[in-house]
Every structure is written in C-alpha cells, then in structure tokens.
Design an enzyme around this catalytic site. Sequence first.
Site, PDB file in Angstrom:
ATOM      1  N   ASN A   1      23.490  -3.352   0.862  1.00  0.00           N
ATOM      2  CA  ASN A   1      22.714  -3.679  -0.337  1.00  0.00           C
ATOM      3  C   ASN A   1      23.220  -4.959  -0.993  1.00  0.00           C
ATOM      4  O   ASN A   1      22.432  -5.802  -1.438  1.00  0.00           O
ATOM      5  CB  ASN A   1      22.787  -2.530  -1.343  1.00  0.00           C
ATOM      6  CG  ASN A   1      21.968  -1.326  -0.939  1.00  0.00           C
ATOM      7  OD1 ASN A   1      21.163  -1.395  -0.018  1.00  0.00           O
ATOM      8  ND2 ASN A   1      22.175  -0.217  -1.612  1.00  0.00           N
TER       9      ASN A   1
ATOM     10  N   HIS B   1       0.591  -3.886   0.653  1.00  0.00           N
ATOM     11  CA  HIS B   1       1.715  -2.943   0.635  1.00  0.00           C
ATOM     12  C   HIS B   1       1.215  -1.498   0.655  1.00  0.00           C
ATOM     13  O   HIS B   1       2.015  -0.566   0.738  1.00  0.00           O
ATOM     14  CB  HIS B   1       2.567  -3.190  -0.621  1.00  0.00           C
ATOM     15  CG  HIS B   1       3.842  -2.423  -0.667  1.00  0.00           C
ATOM     16  ND1 HIS B   1       4.030  -1.349  -1.515  1.00  0.00           N
ATOM     17  CD2 HIS B   1       4.992  -2.552   0.028  1.00  0.00           C
ATOM     18  CE1 HIS B   1       5.245  -0.862  -1.345  1.00  0.00           C
ATOM     19  NE2 HIS B   1       5.859  -1.572  -0.415  1.00  0.00           N
TER      20      HIS B   1
ATOM     21  N   HIS C   1      11.995   7.801  -2.143  1.00  0.00           N
ATOM     22  CA  HIS C   1      11.058   6.704  -1.889  1.00  0.00           C
ATOM     23  C   HIS C   1       9.650   6.986  -2.407  1.00  0.00           C
ATOM     24  O   HIS C   1       8.813   6.094  -2.453  1.00  0.00           O
ATOM     25  CB  HIS C   1      11.012   6.437  -0.374  1.00  0.00           C
ATOM     26  CG  HIS C   1      10.293   5.192   0.017  1.00  0.00           C
ATOM     27  ND1 HIS C   1       9.032   5.197   0.583  1.00  0.00           N
ATOM     28  CD2 HIS C   1      10.652   3.891  -0.083  1.00  0.00           C
ATOM     29  CE1 HIS C   1       8.659   3.951   0.817  1.00  0.00           C
ATOM     30  NE2 HIS C   1       9.610   3.135   0.430  1.00  0.00           N
TER      31      HIS C   1
END
Length: 675
Positions: A41, A419, A580
């Site tokens: 990350n 997306h 998510h």
Amino acid sequence: MKYFSRDESWLGFNERVLSEATNKDLPLYERIKFLSIYSSNLDEFFSVRYPVIMAARKLPDTLQLNQHTMYEKINGQLENYGRILQDQILPELDEQGIHLYYNESFSPEHIEFIKEKFYAGILSFLRPVFLYKGDVSRFVPENDQLYLIIDLKSEKDGSAHLAVVNIPSKDGTRFIELPQLNGKEHIAFIDDVIRENLYCLFPGYNAAGAYSFKLSRNADLELEDEFTGNLLKKLEETISKRKTGMPSRLLYEAAMPEEIRRELRHTFGLKKEEMFPGGRYHSLKHLMDLPDFGKKLKAVSQTPLRSGANWECGNIFDAIRQKDILLHLPYQSYNPVLALFNQAAIHPDTTEIYLTIYRIAANSHIANALISAAQNGKKVTAVVELKARFDEENNISWSKKLKKAGVKIVYSNAAIKVHSKTALIRMRTPTGNKDYCLISTGNFNEITARFYTDHVLLTSKKEIGDELHKLFGYLAGKHKPGTEKPGFKELLVAGFNMVDAFDELISKEIQKAKEGRKAMIRIKVNSLEERDMIAKLYKAAEAGVEIQLIVRGICCLVPGQPALQDRIKVKRIVGRYLEHSRIFIFGTGDETVVYMGSADWMYRNLHKRVEVCAKITDPNCRKQLIDYFSIQWADNYRAVEIDELNRNIFYPATNASTNAQTAIYNYLKESQSLA
C-alpha cells in the site's frame, strides 16, 4: 464544517492494516500477510498520491496533507513496522522452527550452499553497472525495482568508483531456502546472498560498502478526480513539467553515506523531499512469499457456501426467472456467476451478451466463455476499461484475444472510466426477448471473488433489463450526438441520475427528522471523499438523522464535531477478507430503501466514471443486505471507530466480541439451512 484530507485519511487506513499484524488471534503467516499489504500500500501511495501532494502543496485552496505531518505519520508507522517485525514476528518464527536471516551474518555452515546457489542460479539474473558522473544513460532504474549501490575501491590504484546491481525480486524469488541447521529451517533474503558474493561481480575491486535503494516512479496522476476549474489547470501545468514516470521517491538504506546519497540524488534529478531513509530491506511486500515449509501457520480456508438458489446444470436461467438471486462473496460460491456465462455461451436461445470489463482474472473463465459465445454465433459486446490502474496490460491482452474471437470490443473514451460491474444476457422466447441481468459491487474476477467481500444481484426484471440495454447502447456509441441522453429510473447511473437520486434520498430522511419521525442513513463504501455528499450528510445529522458509516479506506468526513451532536458514527473493518462492497440503506421499517452497486462516494466515482447501483426490491434480498450491514455494525472485534482526530479507536475486549466476517458466514450458513 471540517474535512479530513484524502491522504491523511488514507494513511490512517494503512495504519489500521499495520495494526492487524499485531493481532495474536491470527495465525502467524496471516499477520505476516498484513505486513506485506502495508508495504505494498505504501509503495502505491508514493507512486500515485505523493506526486499530487508535491504538485499541490504550494497552491491555495487544496485540501492536502501537510508535508511535515505526512513525514511524521509515515516515519512513525515505519518505526512501528520495524518493531513489530523484529520484536514479535521474527521471534515467533524462531519458536516455530523457522529462522529468517535479518540484519545478521550467515552461519558458516550455510556459506558454501549460498555460494553454490549464487553461481549456479542468481548470477545469471544480475546486471552490474558502473556509474559515471554525468552519464545517466547506462543505468535507468525500473519502478520499485530493488538495487544495491556499491562503494568500490580499485585494487590497482585505490581509486573510488560507484556501481549498482539489481536485486531480482519478481515471481517469488526474494527468499532463498537454506539447509536445516540445529533442527530449524533457515531463510535468506536474496539481497544478502548477493552482498555475500559481491567480490565476484567486480573483479579487481574491493567493496567498501553496499547499500540498498529503490526508486518509485509517478505511476498515475488523475488530477481531474480531485480538482476542477482554474486550480486543475494550474496543477496540470505543474505536472506537465515532469515527464511521465519521473521519480517520486528514492528510498535508501539509512546507513548509506551522505556523499553516495548526493550522487544518487544528482543522478536522478531528485529534490530533498523525495529522498526517504529506510532499513536494510525494502519492498517487504514480498513477505507474502515467505516460505512456510508446509507448517500450519496460515488461516484455514473457508469453504464457500452454496447460494441457496434452486438451480442445477442448465437451469440457472430458470432460477433467475423465479426470483432475484443475491450472492454474498466470498462467503458464498462464485459458481452461479460462472455458470451464468458458461451456459449463456452454449444456450441455443442466447442472442446477445454484454458486459463491462474493469479488472478481469489473468486466466478468466468468464472471458473464455465470451470467446465460446462469439464462436457459437452470439452477438457479444465487451466494454473494456483500459485505464484500470495496474491492470492495463492484462486488459489489453484480453481485448486482443476477445476481438480475434469475434467479440465486439468497446473502449471507454479518454475522459471517463467505466467502473460499473454489469452484464446483460438477452435470450429469445416465443413471446419476445428475455433479459437476464447481473449487477455487482465487484469485478468479474473469480480470483478476487475468493477474498473480496462483494454482492452480486442476478435478476430478470424487465425494467432493469431495458435500462441496462439502454446503458450498453450508450457505452457502445449508439447514442447520437445532440440528442437527449438516455434516462434511468430503476438504475442509478453516475453522470446521469445517481447524485440527484442520493440527494433526494438524503433529503427525505431530513424531512422525516424534521417531522419528528425516525430517520436513518446507513452506508458502506470503500471511500467517502466527495465534498458535496459529505456536506449533505452533515446537514442530515444536524437535522436529527442518525447516520452509520462503514468506510474501509479514505474517509474525509470528520465525526465528533459539536454541530453533529454525535449523530454520525464512522467505523472501519479490516479482517481476513478485503471489505469491498457498497451498500446504501435509507430509512427504517417498511419504508427502508436499499441500493447496492459499484460506486464509492468519491468525486471521481460520482462525476468522472460510469457507475451503476441497483435498487433491491425483492424482500428477502433486501432483508439480507440490511442484516449484513447490521452484523458489520455490531463488530467490536476488529472494527474500529474513527474519531475526530482520525485515530482508529478499538473497542474494549470482551468475552462476547463479535467478528463480523465470521458472523456473516454463520448467518448465511443458517439461512441456507432454513431455505
């Protein structure tokens, strides 16, 4: 009202990831995995976010993280990282009979093995290069590739030279398994194996010192995601002065002498604020590849549950016609999604297949099903997003294969990303066309479906089918310029009606509160950054609406402000699965409205992308999502509450702790047994 900066909040999220490495309830290699994720990350932060911070720091009206504050936060986290690794992880590895050489010399018993390994295998992958002042053409470091810079002295005349050599670290090659010693398994960093054998790389020279470093390059700048108008123009002008892929950070071993650091800085044209000291080993994201020698030190995999849908081979469409199906990944099996595409590819009544591709698996079953469908004479259209960060090459590769097979490939235009995670299968029937629709919070990716929490809606509702067909027509360029854009009612589509719809739903809750009725908003997203949406939530809280937010990563909303009267709570959950999914719940009781879909509440998602959310109308599916959110909200085990200072506040340990990810699995398992 106050707002957290995007980057300040993101660093808070990564700090939460790091804290999971200290969770002794987890198997040892699961804790090591979180060290790896933290490191990965942080690399992405410096490749993607740090160039924006540097560009925006001198401009007014930018909500950016103070540079000094950022250094303090990152350095503090890295110090904590080192303590966790050296004081907890390495000793516990030793207790389990595994010794990782770390900042130490090799035992004499291992030297001969290491030499043989070096000469027979590693040496062929090394590219030693001398550095000459003023000549940067001979050495161009790759993004995030590991290197050693070596301080050399000529045996002939004592003259000083600098050279670099790459540290091979791709495809799980960072660690070398060594022979057992004293009843323990031993592991070496490939870095140290190279250091041990430097003398053979530069004959005629002695190595006075070797120091690790890596260069992070600007991987992506999407300034339009955050900035608009004149401010955007200024930032674009600032960035345009730097070539694509210019260095954004040089991470160097802290022991590196000052004169060598100056040489690297001059060679790569770096600013002082782009130089960061670090430890002996960089890219500890590779800890994910640490050998475990077959020891049971990882989490036991959880068998995905059957969805409960009444379908058998060849009958997935019958099941969808009977009722909406809502899948909860990875707790439930992804097989219904794979079956949907596989069966559509060979079904004689299938006439058209449409889907969006954002992040697709490298060996995708779904892509192969599309190829079969096209070869079987079906009309197949794939809307491919080539700007999916870090997945560009994979998407290009699949686009070529699909196009060769006869699939119509539609690329999104340069100004907007597609997306949304949607698909449409159209079949002929004796009475006309019948549409089968898929709307998901996650990508069409059977690999990530194993460890990302997502929801997938399968429905044959005509209204949704008609609107999806309209959307795919628009994306495929069938919409004629100058004509009115297609309208949507059943679906919320970013760029069309999504923002207005969310605004109206919030306004209804505000009106309820003003009338003295119970008003509530519950939202689960990955990121909450869009200023207008946050302002509307602030307004709702001031009016008396209770607001519960589960935000995994970036959250620019500041809870705990006096005007909010503690009506907004923000939680963050980090566990074995990556949270998510996106869920939007407005109201309570029979009036509850529930949506799910692909859109986070970030400026880019709501204004610069094509996103799709669907209203959940089936009573059972709606109840499942409300229960799902409630279970997560009750988590007091690995959930934290974000406070007004952007701190992750853990709940006190109790004997009745709720782990939401375990509880959801049990909830779905029980629901399956009752079905």
